[in-house]
Design a protein around this motif. Structure first.
Motif, PDB file in Angstrom:
ATOM      1  N   LEU A   3      23.520   4.972  -4.384  1.00  7.11           N
ATOM      2  CA  LEU A   3      23.293   3.801  -5.032  1.00  7.11           C
ATOM      3  C   LEU A   3      22.766   2.732  -3.945  1.00  7.11           C
ATOM      4  O   LEU A   3      21.593   2.101  -4.077  1.00  7.11           O
ATOM      5  CB  LEU A   3      24.684   3.274  -5.605  1.00  7.11           C
ATOM      6  CG  LEU A   3      24.366   1.622  -6.312  1.00  7.11           C
ATOM      7  CD1 LEU A   3      23.551   1.940  -7.533  1.00  7.11           C
ATOM      8  CD2 LEU A   3      25.658   1.229  -6.752  1.00  7.11           C
ATOM      9  N   LYS A  29      18.990   1.358  -4.498  1.00  4.92           N
ATOM     10  CA  LYS A  29      18.734  -0.052  -4.492  1.00  4.92           C
ATOM     11  C   LYS A  29      17.862  -0.522  -3.441  1.00  4.92           C
ATOM     12  O   LYS A  29      17.087  -1.330  -3.660  1.00  4.92           O
ATOM     13  CB  LYS A  29      20.262  -0.738  -4.512  1.00  4.92           C
ATOM     14  CG  LYS A  29      20.974  -0.572  -5.518  1.00  4.92           C
ATOM     15  CD  LYS A  29      22.298  -1.341  -5.343  1.00  4.92           C
ATOM     16  CE  LYS A  29      22.361  -2.527  -5.208  1.00  4.92           C
ATOM     17  NZ  LYS A  29      23.657  -3.459  -4.969  1.00  4.92           N
ATOM     18  N   MET A  52      19.234   4.317 -10.201  1.00  2.21           N
ATOM     19  CA  MET A  52      20.356   3.047 -10.088  1.00  2.21           C
ATOM     20  C   MET A  52      21.138   3.384 -11.189  1.00  2.21           C
ATOM     21  O   MET A  52      22.393   3.241 -11.081  1.00  2.21           O
ATOM     22  CB  MET A  52      19.940   1.640  -9.846  1.00  2.21           C
ATOM     23  CG  MET A  52      19.381   1.368  -8.493  1.00  2.21           C
ATOM     24  SD  MET A  52      18.090   0.038  -8.341  1.00  2.21           S
ATOM     25  CE  MET A  52      19.131  -1.349  -8.818  1.00  2.21           C
ATOM     26  N   TYR A  53      20.613   3.266 -12.354  1.00  2.00           N
ATOM     27  CA  TYR A  53      21.345   3.369 -13.481  1.00  2.00           C
ATOM     28  C   TYR A  53      22.254   4.784 -13.926  1.00  2.00           C
ATOM     29  O   TYR A  53      23.040   4.721 -14.439  1.00  2.00           O
ATOM     30  CB  TYR A  53      20.590   2.948 -14.902  1.00  2.00           C
ATOM     31  CG  TYR A  53      19.505   3.465 -15.480  1.00  2.00           C
ATOM     32  CD1 TYR A  53      19.442   4.942 -15.880  1.00  2.00           C
ATOM     33  CD2 TYR A  53      18.254   2.838 -15.257  1.00  2.00           C
ATOM     34  CE1 TYR A  53      18.681   5.509 -16.676  1.00  2.00           C
ATOM     35  CE2 TYR A  53      17.153   3.486 -16.143  1.00  2.00           C
ATOM     36  CZ  TYR A  53      17.154   4.832 -16.677  1.00  2.00           C
ATOM     37  OH  TYR A  53      16.172   5.679 -17.024  1.00  2.00           O
ATOM     38  N   ARG A  84      25.034   4.467 -11.340  1.00  2.00           N
ATOM     39  CA  ARG A  84      26.215   3.623 -11.905  1.00  2.00           C
ATOM     40  C   ARG A  84      26.925   4.276 -13.095  1.00  2.00           C
ATOM     41  O   ARG A  84      28.087   4.042 -12.997  1.00  2.00           O
ATOM     42  CB  ARG A  84      25.544   2.217 -12.408  1.00  2.00           C
ATOM     43  CG  ARG A  84      25.158   1.322 -11.269  1.00  2.00           C
ATOM     44  CD  ARG A  84      25.043   0.041 -11.921  1.00  2.00           C
ATOM     45  NE  ARG A  84      24.747  -1.005 -10.581  1.00  2.00           N
ATOM     46  CZ  ARG A  84      25.339  -1.408  -9.905  1.00  2.00           C
ATOM     47  NH1 ARG A  84      26.798  -1.135  -9.817  1.00  2.00           N
ATOM     48  NH2 ARG A  84      25.171  -2.340  -8.870  1.00  2.00           N
ATOM     49  N   ASN A  85      26.135   5.167 -13.931  1.00  2.00           N
ATOM     50  CA  ASN A  85      26.924   5.818 -15.107  1.00  2.00           C
ATOM     51  C   ASN A  85      27.852   6.886 -14.504  1.00  2.00           C
ATOM     52  O   ASN A  85      28.993   6.909 -14.913  1.00  2.00           O
ATOM     53  CB  ASN A  85      25.899   6.600 -15.712  1.00  2.00           C
ATOM     54  CG  ASN A  85      26.409   7.321 -16.977  1.00  2.00           C
ATOM     55  OD1 ASN A  85      27.388   6.645 -17.920  1.00  2.00           O
ATOM     56  ND2 ASN A  85      25.992   8.575 -17.153  1.00  2.00           N
ATOM     57  N   ILE A 141      29.544   6.683 -11.508  1.00  2.00           N
ATOM     58  CA  ILE A 141      30.458   5.777 -11.048  1.00  2.00           C
ATOM     59  C   ILE A 141      31.472   5.561 -11.734  1.00  2.00           C
ATOM     60  O   ILE A 141      32.798   5.505 -11.973  1.00  2.00           O
ATOM     61  CB  ILE A 141      29.815   4.698 -10.129  1.00  2.00           C
ATOM     62  CG1 ILE A 141      29.050   4.984  -8.892  1.00  2.00           C
ATOM     63  CG2 ILE A 141      31.076   3.493  -9.718  1.00  2.00           C
ATOM     64  CD1 ILE A 141      28.511   4.009  -8.261  1.00  2.00           C
ATOM     65  N   HIS A 167      30.345  -0.882 -14.377  1.00  2.00           N
ATOM     66  CA  HIS A 167      29.267  -0.079 -13.772  1.00  2.00           C
ATOM     67  C   HIS A 167      28.584   0.519 -14.992  1.00  2.00           C
ATOM     68  O   HIS A 167      27.208   0.353 -14.947  1.00  2.00           O
ATOM     69  CB  HIS A 167      29.826   0.998 -13.088  1.00  2.00           C
ATOM     70  CG  HIS A 167      29.962   0.486 -11.629  1.00  2.00           C
ATOM     71  ND1 HIS A 167      29.263   0.667 -10.543  1.00  2.00           N
ATOM     72  CD2 HIS A 167      31.301   0.260 -11.079  1.00  2.00           C
ATOM     73  CE1 HIS A 167      29.684  -0.020  -9.509  1.00  2.00           C
ATOM     74  NE2 HIS A 167      31.086  -0.034  -9.793  1.00  2.00           N
ATOM     75  N   GLU A 178      26.299  -2.639 -16.265  1.00  2.00           N
ATOM     76  CA  GLU A 178      25.356  -2.670 -15.484  1.00  2.00           C
ATOM     77  C   GLU A 178      24.216  -1.826 -15.719  1.00  2.00           C
ATOM     78  O   GLU A 178      22.930  -2.143 -15.428  1.00  2.00           O
ATOM     79  CB  GLU A 178      25.812  -2.621 -13.830  1.00  2.00           C
ATOM     80  CG  GLU A 178      26.442  -3.809 -13.517  1.00  2.00           C
ATOM     81  CD  GLU A 178      25.877  -4.751 -12.459  1.00  2.00           C
ATOM     82  OE1 GLU A 178      24.641  -4.632 -12.654  1.00  2.00           O
ATOM     83  OE2 GLU A 178      26.627  -5.687 -12.202  1.00  2.00           O
ATOM     84  N   ALA A 179      24.744  -0.509 -15.810  1.00  2.00           N
ATOM     85  CA  ALA A 179      23.676   0.562 -16.178  1.00  2.00           C
ATOM     86  C   ALA A 179      22.920   0.284 -17.185  1.00  2.00           C
ATOM     87  O   ALA A 179      21.634   0.516 -17.378  1.00  2.00           O
ATOM     88  CB  ALA A 179      24.400   1.736 -16.075  1.00  2.00           C
TER      89      ALA A 179
END
Length: 215
Positions: free
Chosen positions: A28, A32, A40-41, A44-45, A47, A63, A66-67
């Protein structure tokens, strides 16, 4: 960044969650820094999924959300439906069944529209789980079978094992103990081949309950 993401994904499948998180957060940071929204997404998925397995529901939801915010403008129906489904999973685990169902149904609608078999199957299974928790066992079984029929067309032992665990439980509730035992053993064989402890624990609990019921 993407190499680290795939290592995190592999760790998630093998239930090596600590290393999975380490790889994912490293990924990440790199993605980023490079402004790679796709990466990034996706990270985050992963995570969020690992946090979910840990039982850290607030962190998982953060997370996933956010994703979801990142994916909405990317025309990625596959990951959007996966995220909606995962958010539904968090609410289910938290006991908010109605909110979980709301996210599942939205995910199912998008998945069917885009002919996403794997996602559609997983969502049917999760809707079946909600209906089971609500005591609507007949409707639960129908949704579970819808999901299982779809996933059976693909070489996906993890998802098939999960489906067979839930279907076996539904069959056991009907008093068909030998039939339930047979499908549990089929699921056990699949899950043992990939060593995923999260789904294996669920299966073993159901097998223990069945053995108790059979005396």
């Amino acid at each position: 960044g993407f190499a680290l993401f795939h290592m995190a994904y592999a760790c998630r499948v093998m239930s090596d969650y600590s290393n999975g998180l380490r790889y994912a957060f490293n990924a990440l940071e790199i993605l980023k820094a490079n402004g790679n929204v796709l990466g990034m997404y996706r990270v985050r998925n992963i995570i969020g999924i690992i946090y979910f397995y840990f039982g850290a529901l607030t962190d998982a939801l953060e997370h996933f959300m956010e994703a979801l915010a990142l994916v909405k403008n990317q025309n990625d129906a596959n990951l959007e439906t996966a995220l909606l489904n995962n958010i539904g999973e968090v609410y289910r685990e938290a006991g908010d069944l109605d909110k979980a169902m709301k996210y599942y149904k939205k995910a199912l609608s998008i998945s069917k529209k885009h002919l996403l078999d794997i996602n559609t199957s997983a969502i049917y299974l999760n809707i079946g789980e909600i209906l089971y928790l609500k005591g609507q066992h007949v409707h639960s079984y129908k949704n579970l079978m819808n999901g299982y029929e779809i996933i059976s067309k693909h070489n996906r032992p993890l998802e098939q094992g999960e489906a067979e665990t839930k279907i076996g439980r539904a069959i056991a509730l009907q008093g068909k103990h030998e039939q339930a035992k047979s499908i549990f053993l089929t699921a056990l064989n699949k899950l043992n081949t990939i060593n995923n402890k999260y789904y294996l624990v669920d299966l073993l609990i159901e097998m223990g309950s069945l053995d108790k019921a059979m005396g």
